[in-house]
Design a protein around this motif. Sequence first.
Motif, PDB file in Angstrom:
ATOM      1  N   THR A 133      -1.906  14.606 -14.668  1.00  0.00           N
ATOM      2  CA  THR A 133      -2.704  14.566 -13.157  1.00  0.00           C
ATOM      3  C   THR A 133      -2.203  12.786 -13.919  1.00  0.00           C
ATOM      4  O   THR A 133      -2.301  12.431 -14.843  1.00  0.00           O
ATOM      5  CB  THR A 133      -4.034  14.118 -13.590  1.00  0.00           C
ATOM      6  OG1 THR A 133      -4.733  15.992 -13.859  1.00  0.00           O
ATOM      7  CG2 THR A 133      -4.426  13.779 -12.383  1.00  0.00           C
ATOM      8  N   PRO A 134      -1.228  12.102 -12.804  1.00  0.00           N
ATOM      9  CA  PRO A 134      -0.637  10.920 -12.700  1.00  0.00           C
ATOM     10  C   PRO A 134      -2.289   9.764 -12.572  1.00  0.00           C
ATOM     11  O   PRO A 134      -2.658  10.070 -11.812  1.00  0.00           O
ATOM     12  CB  PRO A 134      -0.206  10.500 -11.672  1.00  0.00           C
ATOM     13  CG  PRO A 134      -0.229  11.375 -10.703  1.00  0.00           C
ATOM     14  CD  PRO A 134      -0.931  12.641 -11.387  1.00  0.00           C
ATOM     15  N   TYR A 135      -1.400   8.389 -13.266  1.00  0.00           N
ATOM     16  CA  TYR A 135      -2.791   7.755 -12.954  1.00  0.00           C
ATOM     17  C   TYR A 135      -2.361   7.669 -10.583  1.00  0.00           C
ATOM     18  O   TYR A 135      -1.959   7.306 -10.568  1.00  0.00           O
ATOM     19  CB  TYR A 135      -2.396   6.586 -13.333  1.00  0.00           C
ATOM     20  CG  TYR A 135      -3.592   4.934 -13.399  1.00  0.00           C
ATOM     21  CD1 TYR A 135      -4.725   5.184 -13.677  1.00  0.00           C
ATOM     22  CD2 TYR A 135      -2.941   4.106 -12.473  1.00  0.00           C
ATOM     23  CE1 TYR A 135      -5.693   4.215 -13.538  1.00  0.00           C
ATOM     24  CE2 TYR A 135      -4.143   3.013 -12.125  1.00  0.00           C
ATOM     25  CZ  TYR A 135      -5.079   3.561 -12.360  1.00  0.00           C
ATOM     26  OH  TYR A 135      -5.723   1.444 -12.048  1.00  0.00           O
ATOM     27  N   SER A 136      -4.061   7.270 -10.275  1.00  0.00           N
ATOM     28  CA  SER A 136      -4.342   6.991  -9.293  1.00  0.00           C
ATOM     29  C   SER A 136      -4.600   5.632  -8.827  1.00  0.00           C
ATOM     30  O   SER A 136      -5.859   5.265  -8.967  1.00  0.00           O
ATOM     31  CB  SER A 136      -5.256   7.926  -8.835  1.00  0.00           C
ATOM     32  OG  SER A 136      -5.395   7.943  -7.311  1.00  0.00           O
ATOM     33  N   SER A 137      -3.139   4.310  -8.615  1.00  0.00           N
ATOM     34  CA  SER A 137      -4.029   2.990  -8.544  1.00  0.00           C
ATOM     35  C   SER A 137      -5.195   2.597  -7.246  1.00  0.00           C
ATOM     36  O   SER A 137      -4.935   3.263  -6.265  1.00  0.00           O
ATOM     37  CB  SER A 137      -2.845   2.419  -8.343  1.00  0.00           C
ATOM     38  OG  SER A 137      -2.017   2.658  -7.801  1.00  0.00           O
TER      39      SER A 137
ATOM     40  N   ASP B  53      -2.608   2.878  -4.172  1.00  0.00           N
ATOM     41  CA  ASP B  53      -2.574   4.457  -3.836  1.00  0.00           C
ATOM     42  C   ASP B  53      -3.184   5.647  -2.953  1.00  0.00           C
ATOM     43  O   ASP B  53      -3.452   6.049  -2.165  1.00  0.00           O
ATOM     44  CB  ASP B  53      -2.532   5.217  -5.448  1.00  0.00           C
ATOM     45  CG  ASP B  53      -1.023   5.416  -5.874  1.00  0.00           C
ATOM     46  OD1 ASP B  53      -0.112   5.091  -5.197  1.00  0.00           O
ATOM     47  OD2 ASP B  53      -1.008   5.096  -7.114  1.00  0.00           O
TER      48      ASP B  53
ATOM     49  N   LYS C  23       4.823   9.803 -10.919  1.00  0.00           N
ATOM     50  CA  LYS C  23       4.140  10.410 -11.763  1.00  0.00           C
ATOM     51  C   LYS C  23       3.957  10.029 -13.606  1.00  0.00           C
ATOM     52  O   LYS C  23       3.345   9.105 -13.595  1.00  0.00           O
ATOM     53  CB  LYS C  23       4.114  11.657 -11.655  1.00  0.00           C
ATOM     54  CG  LYS C  23       3.490  12.927 -11.143  1.00  0.00           C
ATOM     55  CD  LYS C  23       3.170  14.436 -11.014  1.00  0.00           C
ATOM     56  CE  LYS C  23       3.089  15.035 -12.771  1.00  0.00           C
ATOM     57  NZ  LYS C  23       2.837  16.436 -12.457  1.00  0.00           N
TER      58      LYS C  23
ATOM     59  N   PRO D 238       2.610   2.368 -12.886  1.00  0.00           N
ATOM     60  CA  PRO D 238       1.838   2.492 -10.966  1.00  0.00           C
ATOM     61  C   PRO D 238       2.741   1.022 -11.049  1.00  0.00           C
ATOM     62  O   PRO D 238       3.661   1.847  -9.429  1.00  0.00           O
ATOM     63  CB  PRO D 238       0.359   1.532 -11.707  1.00  0.00           C
ATOM     64  CG  PRO D 238       0.128   2.683 -13.157  1.00  0.00           C
ATOM     65  CD  PRO D 238       1.003   2.279 -13.704  1.00  0.00           C
TER      66      PRO D 238
END
Length: 350
Positions: free
Chosen positions: A16-20, A23, A233, A237
């Motif tokens: 699960t990618p980092y959500s900045s 984003d 992904k 970021p």
Amino acid sequence: MFSINSLLRPNISRLTPYSSARDEYKGREGIFLDANENPIGSPLGDTYNRYPDPLQVELKNKIAEIKNVHPAKIFLGNGSDEPIDILIRMLCTPASDAILIAPPTYGMYEVSAHINDAKVIQVPLTQDYQLDVEAMLNAVTPHTKIIFLCSPNNPTGNCMDNNDIEAILKNFSGLVVIDEAYTDFAPEKSLLPKLGQYPNMVILQTFSKAWGLAGLRLGMAFASEDIIQVMNKVKPPYNINSLTQKIAQEVLNHSDKKNEMVNIILRERSFLKTALEQLMVVDKVFPSDANFLLVKMKFHAKKIYNYLIAKKIITRDRSNVILCENSLRITVGTHEENQSLISALQEYIS
Ligand SMILES: Cc1ncc(COP(=O)(O)O)c(C=O)c1O
């Protein structure tokens, strides 16, 4: 049917990618209290207090137009060295998987593989610096995830035969990365227009060479949308800073200037090759499709390298590299720089 998902390391498939902050809220207007930035500014009073666009939408739209590629098929990296590392990290399980390279070639494929504890299978180029396609395909194991090709190749300077590259694309079930860092200096066409034809192809290009922006650190990877999505992904970021994004957008309005510089460098390459070939110290100047020449010396290359250093002329000693015995790699300089090099070599006494 090629599928990037079947090649990915399991941890990357699950990631699960980092959500900045940028984003999660993409609007431009508003009171931004979401990213823990300094709201006042910076000591320079400019707007660099705000994080950059994590997916570089405006810059990619501009590159898409120029390169005639859909923006979703573009990844931007901190130099092309970043996508090299990201691709290995995506696909190669440490201590188990491998990449395949054709030395002599650009050193970062091997270094990035070692950093990621991936194995490196080496199938040298032929004596005339072309791909040994059969030997390469025979060297592939079930654990070989990526083949790195470089065209024009560093340090030999020549283009690989596009038919050989396409034979590898057709017969290898992993990813084929074609590094076209020097493509602007080459008569051979880039393989970028064939992106739709080969789902396992990744093309690398850079702003560091023809565009003259090595200090900016901006590299491009072109691939299918599926591959680019995974690269996004895995990347940090905010991997492309605001200044780089801004300057690159400006510079793309000046392709004419870039082309002018390329033409000057091509003219100088030809001047330098002819002048070098007339020197006592030079055995052979290899044909080049790039902005440098590989030059085989008659005398000890390391001694000539040190002699030039003493005269404050810096070249690259490639003598210890396979198939580059006794050779220096010389970047094409300005006319004055090239003349200084030639004068220095004329005065060399072995
Ligand atoms: C073949 C090749 N690829 C990539 C690079 C690195 O490019 P960048 O400055 O975009 O990281 C170089 C730099 O010399 C190179 O020779």
